[in-house]
Design a protein around this motif. Structure first.
Motif, PDB file in Angstrom:
ATOM      1  N   GLU A  64       8.385 -23.693  -9.794  1.00  0.00           N
ATOM      2  CA  GLU A  64       7.483 -23.534 -10.947  1.00  0.00           C
ATOM      3  C   GLU A  64       6.178 -22.899 -10.509  1.00  0.00           C
ATOM      4  OE1 GLU A  64       8.628 -23.898 -13.979  1.00  0.00           O
ATOM      5  OE2 GLU A  64      10.476 -24.455 -12.938  1.00  0.00           O
TER       6      GLU A  64
ATOM      7  N   ARG B  62       9.241 -18.823 -10.485  1.00  0.00           N
ATOM      8  CA  ARG B  62       9.992 -18.493 -11.705  1.00  0.00           C
ATOM      9  C   ARG B  62       9.151 -17.680 -12.693  1.00  0.00           C
ATOM     10  NH1 ARG B  62      14.186 -21.375 -13.916  1.00  0.00           N
ATOM     11  NH2 ARG B  62      13.723 -23.121 -12.555  1.00  0.00           N
ATOM     12  N   GLU B  63       7.843 -18.027 -12.792  1.00  0.00           N
ATOM     13  CA  GLU B  63       6.987 -17.335 -13.755  1.00  0.00           C
ATOM     14  C   GLU B  63       6.840 -15.846 -13.394  1.00  0.00           C
ATOM     15  OE1 GLU B  63       5.987 -17.960 -16.584  1.00  0.00           O
ATOM     16  OE2 GLU B  63       4.318 -16.586 -16.957  1.00  0.00           O
TER      17      GLU B  63
END
Lengths: 95, 482
Positions: A64, B62-63
């Motif tokens: 993330e 992921r971003e």
């Protein structure tokens, strides 16, 4: 395929490895030996097999977008041969 | 008429392609958890991964992948569900790993297109070849010490998108328009902040020249140009240099050059001859990047409105194509306009924003991000115009007072008694007074000097301190003279 001495010297220079004259011949023999093994692999029939770069995990795992690291300038600079305050010092490299 | 440069041997055509490096907007880096924020203390945003310590393993953010996909969708490009990272090997003091992790053979985004608008109103499509993700390098400072360079690795490992165009541009103007449009799209998408001053966008400019009808000649790459204006200047300077080489019987050698912004010329980089031998190979630390079509669809569904769509919507609302273009250039301007126009006449709102507001911004040397008048107040001013509380002239006076005092238009009208007079009885009385005081002019008017009509209206407005409703005053004068 086999590598001549000029190519050996070029590969060494690209990799920033100093190669003395007497080492060139030995390196040439070793690299050509490796290329020989690869030629053996080339003989395998891979018709219809997808090219692959590695085995193991099938796909990348993702993380993330969270800041979890950094803030450790002293650790980052700890092994610098020439620390200059908050920076790494290196010989002047400018165009 | 297509753009050419005149040489001794006649006209030359220019061929331009751009490789743009755009910093991905994300909190953390592409393969580490260190922060990306601009302007931090040297080496304070560096993880051991970014510093190239042995045994450290990269893990993808992921971003950053999502941002690349969003950008690809915004460029109407093909999204590759399977892509891969390669190592681009070279040695430089600000590249601690000794290689940059990039995508060479299998980029995440394939071919797409951008439409650019040119000064003469024509629209041209510029092809996008690809977009791939890669790491930025650190920063070298050369002016801190007489014999040493200083290295700051804060930028090392920050995610970049390299966006490569087809060689579809044919003039400095087209190159500038392409870069502006690309920047606009990225800013609308929120995938790159587009701050060229901070190095968030940099362009490598590929230029060649040719005679009409020829295939491509050898190109040169002008590296690291950091403003739209410099890109346009670099294209022309490099094209002129190449024309001179060809016309003197020489041959243009493929090489990397730098643009000297002070002198307005390009010069050769004294790089080693091996500089371009990057020996790419798949990064053994990183398995392929595989994404789901359903995830791409979700990202697509959440994309904001893009500049072309927004412009089309504004035209449908009744704006001229020019106003629609100007209002959508910066997303902040569009947001301001939408607040003003909400529930009101869009055309009137556009006129005020592009007219009086832009003039005030220029005069006060501010920006739409810090507007001289809040959008809500300008909207209220338009309401006072619409319900005829204010005439056009009064509205302009109130607008100036809003800039000076920061007060709402309602408060200013109240305080200064600027309410426009719509009482026809009062207007008729004022008209009668003016005509009486100018009996000689009335006689002239009646004997045929009809352009005096404006004079009477002006006198009445003056007598009413500009507060008379112009349409009513006109009618009243016409009636009285009738």
């Amino acid at each position: 395929m086999s590598l001549d001495t000029a190519t050996i010297r070029r590969i060494a220079s690209l990799a920033r490895i100093r190669l003395e004259d007497e080492e060139v011949g030995r390196m040439q023999a070793e690299l050509n030996g490796i290329l020989g093994w690869i030629e053996q692999l080339q003989a395998v029939d891979t018709e219809g097999v997808e090219p692959m770069a590695g085995g193991g995990a099938v796909a990348l795992r993702m993380r993330e977008d969270v800041v979890t690291d950094g803030g450790i300038p002293d650790q980052v600079l700890a092994n610098a041969p020439d620390r200059q305050g908050e920076y790494f010092g290196v010989p002047k490299v400018v165009e | 008429m297509s753009y050419t440069l005149e040489g001794r041997t006649g006209p030359w055509e220019i061929v331009v392609g751009l490789e743009v490096h755009a910093q991905v907007t994300s909190l953390a880096k592409l393969f580490s958890g260190a922060a990306t924020e601009f302007g931090a203390a040297p080496n304070s945003q560096v993880s051991l991964v970014d510093a190239g310590f042995p045994g450290m393993l990269p893990v993808i953010n992921r971003e950053c992948v999502a941002q690349a996909v969003r950008t690809g969708l915004g460029l109407k490009a093909q999204v590759n569900l399977w892509s891969r990272f390669d190592r681009k090997n070279y040695f430089y003091a600000d590249l601690p790993q000794g290689y940059q992790i990039s995508q060479y053979a299998h980029p995440i985004i394939g071919t797409g297109a951008i439409e650019i608008e040119l000064g003469d109103g024509t629209v041209k499509t510029i092809g996008i070849t690809r977009l791939h993700l890669e790491q930025d390098a650190g920063k070298s400072l050369h002016d801190q010490h007489p014999t040493k360079s200083f290295i700051d690795l804060n930028r090392s490992g920050v995610a970049l998108m390299e966006i490569v165009s087809e060689p579809d541009m044919r003039s400095p103007e087209e190159a500038g328009a392409y870069l502006s449009k690309l920047r606009q799209i990225l800013r609308y998408l929120g995938t790159c902040d587009g701050n060229m001053d901070e190095g968030s966008m940099r362009a490598d400019v590929n230029v060649s020249v040719r005679k009409a009808g020829e295939g491509y000649r050898t190109r040169c790459e002008v590296k690291n140009v950091n403003s739209i204006r410099f890109v346009m200047q670099a294209v022309e300077a490099e094209a002129r240099r190449q024309i001179e080489v060809w016309e003197e019987g020489g041959t243009v050698e493929q090489e990397t050059r730098l643009f000297d912004t002070g002198r307005g010329v390009t010069r050769s980089m004294r790089s080693k001859e091996d500089a371009h031998d990057y020996r790419y190979f798949p990064d053994p630390d990183l398995p392929p990047l595989v994404i789901e079509q359903s995830w791409v669809e979700r990202l697509k569904a959440s994309l904001p409105e893009l500049p072309d769509e927004r412009r089309a919507r504004y035209v449908a609302m009744g704006l001229t194509p020019y106003d629609a273009h100007v209002l959508t250039l910066e997303k902040e301007t569009a947001a301001y306009f939408e607040t003003v126009a909400k529930g009101r006449d869009a055309k009137v709102a556009a006129n005020w924003v592009t007219g009086d507001l832009f003039a005030a911004i220029n005069r006060l040397k501010t920006s739409i991000a810090e507007p001289p008048v809040p959008a809500e107040h300008l909207g209220q001013l338009l309401d006072l115009l619409a319900d005829k509380t204010l005439s056009g002239t009064l509205a302009k006076a109130v607008f100036e007072a809003m800039i000076e005092t920061g007060k709402s238009p309602g408060a200013i009208v109240q305080e200064r008694g600027l309410r426009q007079v719509t009482d026809t009885g009062a207007i008729d009385r004022m008209v009668a007074q003016v005509l009486e005081a100018n009996a000689d002019k009335v006689a002239e008017y009646k004997s045929g000097k009809e352009k005096l009509f404006g004079f009477f209206v002006g006198q009445v407005m003056k007598a009413m301190q500009g507060k008379g409703n112009p349409a009513l005053v006109n009618e009243a004068v016409k009636r009285a003279l009738g």
